[in-house]
Scaffold this motif. Structure first.
Motif, PDB file in Angstrom:
ATOM      1  N   ALA A  95      14.745 -18.559  -3.693  1.00 25.69           N
ATOM      2  CA  ALA A  95      15.281 -19.891  -3.995  1.00 25.69           C
ATOM      3  C   ALA A  95      14.226 -20.980  -3.822  1.00 25.69           C
ATOM      4  CB  ALA A  95      16.486 -20.190  -3.105  1.00 25.69           C
ATOM      5  N   ARG A  96      13.137 -20.631  -3.103  1.00 27.09           N
ATOM      6  CA  ARG A  96      12.035 -21.561  -2.832  1.00 27.09           C
ATOM      7  C   ARG A  96      12.546 -22.837  -2.159  1.00 27.09           C
ATOM      8  NH1 ARG A  96      10.536 -18.890  -7.440  1.00 27.09           N
ATOM      9  NH2 ARG A  96      11.077 -20.454  -9.017  1.00 27.09           N
ATOM     10  N   ARG A  97      13.181 -22.596  -1.007  1.00 27.54           N
ATOM     11  CA  ARG A  97      13.715 -23.703  -0.218  1.00 27.54           C
ATOM     12  C   ARG A  97      13.796 -23.272   1.243  1.00 27.54           C
ATOM     13  NH1 ARG A  97      18.809 -22.522   1.369  1.00 27.54           N
ATOM     14  NH2 ARG A  97      19.987 -20.995   0.157  1.00 27.54           N
ATOM     15  N   ILE A  98      13.941 -24.250   2.140  1.00 27.08           N
ATOM     16  CA  ILE A  98      14.153 -23.942   3.556  1.00 27.08           C
ATOM     17  C   ILE A  98      15.581 -23.458   3.754  1.00 27.08           C
ATOM     18  CG2 ILE A  98      14.342 -24.965   5.863  1.00 27.08           C
ATOM     19  CD1 ILE A  98      12.041 -26.790   5.158  1.00 27.08           C
ATOM     20  N   ASP A  99      15.717 -22.289   4.371  1.00 27.94           N
ATOM     21  CA  ASP A  99      17.038 -21.745   4.676  1.00 27.94           C
ATOM     22  C   ASP A  99      17.532 -22.261   6.029  1.00 27.94           C
ATOM     23  OD1 ASP A  99      19.090 -19.435   3.977  1.00 27.94           O
ATOM     24  OD2 ASP A  99      18.591 -19.215   6.102  1.00 27.94           O
ATOM     25  N   ARG A 100      16.644 -22.238   7.024  1.00 27.63           N
ATOM     26  CA  ARG A 100      16.948 -22.756   8.361  1.00 27.63           C
ATOM     27  C   ARG A 100      15.658 -23.177   9.035  1.00 27.63           C
ATOM     28  NH1 ARG A 100      20.944 -19.125   7.449  1.00 27.63           N
ATOM     29  NH2 ARG A 100      23.021 -19.598   8.260  1.00 27.63           N
ATOM     30  N   ARG A 101      15.774 -24.118   9.974  1.00 26.29           N
ATOM     31  CA  ARG A 101      14.600 -24.570  10.714  1.00 26.29           C
ATOM     32  C   ARG A 101      15.023 -25.028  12.110  1.00 26.29           C
ATOM     33  NH1 ARG A 101       9.420 -26.646  10.754  1.00 26.29           N
ATOM     34  NH2 ARG A 101       9.135 -28.688  11.735  1.00 26.29           N
ATOM     35  N   VAL A 102      14.246 -24.615  13.122  1.00 25.47           N
ATOM     36  CA  VAL A 102      14.492 -25.051  14.489  1.00 25.47           C
ATOM     37  C   VAL A 102      13.161 -25.446  15.129  1.00 25.47           C
ATOM     38  CG1 VAL A 102      16.533 -23.587  14.798  1.00 25.47           C
ATOM     39  CG2 VAL A 102      14.277 -22.696  15.431  1.00 25.47           C
ATOM     40  N   ILE A 103      13.198 -26.375  16.054  1.00 29.74           N
ATOM     41  CA  ILE A 103      12.043 -26.684  16.901  1.00 29.74           C
ATOM     42  C   ILE A 103      12.274 -25.960  18.212  1.00 29.74           C
ATOM     43  CG2 ILE A 103      10.711 -28.477  18.039  1.00 29.74           C
ATOM     44  CD1 ILE A 103      10.474 -28.543  15.023  1.00 29.74           C
ATOM     45  N   GLN A 104      11.484 -24.921  18.457  1.00 33.88           N
ATOM     46  CA  GLN A 104      11.786 -24.032  19.575  1.00 33.88           C
ATOM     47  C   GLN A 104      10.795 -24.158  20.732  1.00 33.88           C
ATOM     48  OE1 GLN A 104       9.896 -20.995  20.394  1.00 33.88           O
ATOM     49  NE2 GLN A 104       8.285 -21.657  18.977  1.00 33.88           N
ATOM     50  N   ALA A 105       9.733 -24.953  20.558  1.00 31.74           N
ATOM     51  CA  ALA A 105       8.737 -25.079  21.620  1.00 31.74           C
ATOM     52  C   ALA A 105       7.930 -26.349  21.386  1.00 31.74           C
ATOM     53  CB  ALA A 105       7.819 -23.856  21.642  1.00 31.74           C
ATOM     54  N   GLY A 106       7.036 -26.649  22.340  1.00 31.76           N
ATOM     55  CA  GLY A 106       6.175 -27.802  22.175  1.00 31.76           C
ATOM     56  C   GLY A 106       4.883 -27.480  21.467  1.00 31.76           C
ATOM     57  N   ASN A 107       4.439 -26.229  21.578  1.00 34.39           N
ATOM     58  CA  ASN A 107       3.188 -25.807  20.954  1.00 34.39           C
ATOM     59  C   ASN A 107       3.267 -24.309  20.734  1.00 34.39           C
ATOM     60  OD1 ASN A 107       0.547 -25.208  20.221  1.00 34.39           O
ATOM     61  ND2 ASN A 107      -0.363 -26.607  21.702  1.00 34.39           N
ATOM     62  N   SER A 108       3.264 -23.889  19.483  1.00 39.39           N
ATOM     63  CA  SER A 108       3.423 -22.476  19.149  1.00 39.39           C
ATOM     64  C   SER A 108       2.314 -22.057  18.202  1.00 39.39           C
ATOM     65  CB  SER A 108       4.792 -22.239  18.498  1.00 39.39           C
ATOM     66  OG  SER A 108       4.960 -20.882  18.149  1.00 39.39           O
ATOM     67  N   ILE A 109       1.848 -20.806  18.331  1.00 39.49           N
ATOM     68  CA  ILE A 109       0.751 -20.367  17.461  1.00 39.49           C
ATOM     69  C   ILE A 109       1.064 -19.071  16.710  1.00 39.49           C
ATOM     70  CG2 ILE A 109      -1.004 -21.503  18.850  1.00 39.49           C
ATOM     71  CD1 ILE A 109      -1.759 -18.668  19.870  1.00 39.49           C
ATOM     72  N   GLY A 110       2.327 -18.641  16.669  1.00 43.52           N
ATOM     73  CA  GLY A 110       2.609 -17.452  15.879  1.00 43.52           C
ATOM     74  C   GLY A 110       3.845 -16.713  16.327  1.00 43.52           C
ATOM     75  N   GLY A 111       4.091 -15.577  15.681  1.00 42.08           N
ATOM     76  CA  GLY A 111       5.251 -14.768  16.015  1.00 42.08           C
ATOM     77  C   GLY A 111       5.313 -13.524  15.169  1.00 42.08           C
ATOM     78  N   SER A 112       6.375 -12.767  15.357  1.00 41.21           N
ATOM     79  CA  SER A 112       6.520 -11.498  14.660  1.00 41.21           C
ATOM     80  C   SER A 112       7.994 -11.128  14.566  1.00 41.21           C
ATOM     81  CB  SER A 112       5.731 -10.402  15.395  1.00 41.21           C
ATOM     82  OG  SER A 112       5.618  -9.242  14.611  1.00 41.21           O
ATOM     83  N   VAL A 113       8.277 -10.037  13.832  1.00 40.68           N
ATOM     84  CA  VAL A 113       9.641  -9.583  13.581  1.00 40.68           C
ATOM     85  C   VAL A 113       9.811  -8.190  14.178  1.00 40.68           C
ATOM     86  CG1 VAL A 113      11.337  -9.008  11.786  1.00 40.68           C
ATOM     87  CG2 VAL A 113       9.820 -10.975  11.490  1.00 40.68           C
ATOM     88  N   SER A 114      10.963  -7.928  14.764  1.00 41.31           N
ATOM     89  CA  SER A 114      11.218  -6.656  15.441  1.00 41.31           C
ATOM     90  C   SER A 114      11.282  -5.486  14.463  1.00 41.31           C
ATOM     91  CB  SER A 114      12.520  -6.729  16.239  1.00 41.31           C
ATOM     92  OG  SER A 114      13.628  -6.927  15.373  1.00 41.31           O
ATOM     93  N   GLN A 115      11.204  -4.283  15.014  1.00 38.45           N
ATOM     94  CA  GLN A 115      11.199  -3.070  14.203  1.00 38.45           C
ATOM     95  C   GLN A 115      12.431  -2.957  13.319  1.00 38.45           C
ATOM     96  OE1 GLN A 115      11.389   0.662  16.385  1.00 38.45           O
ATOM     97  NE2 GLN A 115      10.015   1.641  14.928  1.00 38.45           N
ATOM     98  N   ASP A 116      13.601  -3.357  13.818  1.00 37.73           N
ATOM     99  CA  ASP A 116      14.818  -3.255  13.017  1.00 37.73           C
ATOM    100  C   ASP A 116      15.068  -4.500  12.172  1.00 37.73           C
ATOM    101  OD1 ASP A 116      15.670  -5.145  14.848  1.00 37.73           O
ATOM    102  OD2 ASP A 116      17.314  -3.935  15.656  1.00 37.73           O
ATOM    103  N   GLY A 117      14.211  -5.486  12.270  1.00 37.21           N
ATOM    104  CA  GLY A 117      14.327  -6.687  11.453  1.00 37.21           C
ATOM    105  C   GLY A 117      15.348  -7.692  11.926  1.00 37.21           C
ATOM    106  N   ARG A 118      15.968  -7.462  13.070  1.00 39.24           N
ATOM    107  CA  ARG A 118      17.050  -8.346  13.515  1.00 39.24           C
ATOM    108  C   ARG A 118      16.595  -9.485  14.408  1.00 39.24           C
ATOM    109  NH1 ARG A 118      21.807  -3.852  14.875  1.00 39.24           N
ATOM    110  NH2 ARG A 118      21.968  -3.027  12.736  1.00 39.24           N
ATOM    111  N   LEU A 119      15.387  -9.404  14.931  1.00 38.66           N
ATOM    112  CA  LEU A 119      14.886 -10.445  15.827  1.00 38.66           C
ATOM    113  C   LEU A 119      13.587 -11.028  15.291  1.00 38.66           C
ATOM    114  CD1 LEU A 119      15.322  -8.772  19.345  1.00 38.66           C
ATOM    115  CD2 LEU A 119      16.837 -10.457  18.281  1.00 38.66           C
ATOM    116  N   VAL A 120      13.437 -12.330  15.466  1.00 37.86           N
ATOM    117  CA  VAL A 120      12.168 -13.016  15.236  1.00 37.86           C
ATOM    118  C   VAL A 120      11.712 -13.530  16.597  1.00 37.86           C
ATOM    119  CG1 VAL A 120      11.000 -14.899  14.060  1.00 37.86           C
ATOM    120  CG2 VAL A 120      12.874 -13.705  12.932  1.00 37.86           C
ATOM    121  N   VAL A 121      10.487 -13.189  16.972  1.00 41.09           N
ATOM    122  CA  VAL A 121       9.975 -13.559  18.296  1.00 41.09           C
ATOM    123  C   VAL A 121       8.772 -14.481  18.134  1.00 41.09           C
ATOM    124  CG1 VAL A 121       8.967 -12.705  20.448  1.00 41.09           C
ATOM    125  CG2 VAL A 121      10.860 -11.462  19.368  1.00 41.09           C
ATOM    126  N   ALA A 122       8.814 -15.618  18.813  1.00 40.60           N
ATOM    127  CA  ALA A 122       7.732 -16.605  18.762  1.00 40.60           C
ATOM    128  C   ALA A 122       6.920 -16.548  20.045  1.00 40.60           C
ATOM    129  CB  ALA A 122       8.307 -18.005  18.577  1.00 40.60           C
TER     130      ALA A 122
END
Length: 394
Positions: A95-122
């Protein structure tokens, strides 16, 4: 009655087919050739595709992308963009649009997705620690502070997903490697391992077995065998680093840009004009390749025959290609000013290179080194393709 039901089913099927045939040609497509290019100064991304080397659209409103990282959903439809301002943005690539957005920290440099795809970890600098979010809703699932002494929290670096719903990461200020198990997402379990002084980044080998953390405070690398973690982290390549002569470091190399190719590990030497080569089984140094500047990314083509290298300032307009069999530079060129990142297509026929100060992305043929296309992009930095969704440690 049965004949009437069959007739009704046939009519519904024909209507459905008619509806599908009336859709625009680009309304239904796969995601396997999609990706994003970060426009760091403008806080937006370009959605691109590498089957025809084109830009599909722009998504704005992603905040501070001066040190942005991107991970992808299991089905490769969504890109999770981690911004320096602590923003976590879920972008719908179709759709080329933002689906959701949160501000979760004051300074973040990356993250990843869990093996089953259910979690996003920053991974976060401020406050120090990691946070897990529901991949669909971006609702907070768990908060794991990186507290290493009463009231003291470390910056987290090098976060990578590994098998078993686990994540491994390094604590720069605590001289530790930690592994957090999210098998029970709301009650994660963390194990701590002493590491060398000031681990500044990390990577996981493609099979998910080893985590390597580069050390800023001393020469060498901390290695943790994730299949036998009870043995603890050990130091390897003790000569790796700046050595006795403390050379100026213009930009820290990215360990996530290290490569395994032809049975060897190819590492950017800190502060030196060299690429270090080590045996990927014994982790002993086997050679060094002299290059034009201080390496930042040392990226292997997917088949492992080539390693491509970009550099820190003042040599950051150059890129060199190393033949991994001959262990020598075979091509040197400049795709533009301030080359910040490169990304291979999944089978390695192309490489995309971002030149921030030239405001373009260059698409090159990796066999002939011919330019296939140049794309106009505003101050591009990171390039990320959806093929990362199917790889461990990304």
């Amino acid at each position: 009655m049965r004949a009437l039901k069959q007739l009704t089913a046939a009519l519904l099927a024909s209507l459905a087919l008619a509806g599908c045939s009336s859709l625009p040609a680009d309304a239904v497509r796969g995601t396997g050739d999609l990706g994003v290019v970060i426009e760091r100064a403008a806080g937006r991304v370009k959605v691109v595709e590498h089957s025809h080397d084109s830009i599909l659209g722009t998504v704005e409103g992603l905040g501070d992308l001066s040190h942005a990282h991107v991970a992808f959903s299991r089905d490769a439809r969504y890109a999770y963009v981690f911004g320096r301002d602590g923003g976590l943005t879920k972008v719908d690539l179709l759709a080329r649009r933002i689906d959701r957005r949160v501000i979760q920290a004051g300074n973040s440099i990356g993250g990843s997705v869990s093996q089953d795809g259910r979690l996003v970890v920053a991974q976060n600098y401020e406050p120090g620690g990691i946070k897990a979010f529901d991949a669909d809703t971006l609702e907070l699932v768990a908060d794991v502070p990186a507290e290493y002494a009463p009231g003291k929290f470390s910056r987290v670096v090098g976060l990578a997903d590994i098998p078993g719903q686990r994540f491994v990461y390094a604590l720069f200020d605590a001289d530790e490697i930690r592994v957090t198990d999210f098998s029970d997402p709301k009650h994660p379990v963390t194990t701590r391992y002493p590491a060398g002084h000031q681990p500044y980044d990390g990577l996981v080998t493609p099979d998910g077995r080893y985590f390597l953390a580069g050390l800023f405070g001393e020469d060498g690398i901390s290695l943790l065998d994730l299949w036998k973690p009870e043995a603890g982290a050990r130091k390897i390549l003790s000569g790796y680093g700046r050595g006795e002569e403390k050379l100026p470091v213009f930009k820290m190399p990215h360990l996530r840009g290290w490569s395994l190719a032809a049975g060897q590990a190819w590492l950017p030497a800190i502060g030196r004009h060299e690429v270090l080569v080590a045996d990927a089984a014994s982790w002993k140094e086997t050679g060094r390749v002299a290059v034009k500047g201080q390496p930042v990314f040392v990226m292997a083509r997917p088949d492992g025959r080539q390693v491509w290298v970009n550099f820190a300032f003042p040599d950051n307009e150059w890129v060199q290609v190393i033949d991994t069999v001959e262990k020598r530079v075979v091509h040197t060129f400049s795709p533009g000013k301030a080359v910040l990142h490169l990304e291979f297509t999944p089978r390695g026929d192309e490489v995309w290179l971002s030149a921030r100060d030239s405001h373009r992305v260059t698409v090159m043929d990796t066999a002939s080194f011919a330019i296939r296309r140049e794309l106009a992009v505003d101050a591009p930095s990171g390039i990320f393709f959806t093929s990362r969704a199917q790889r461990i440690g990304f």
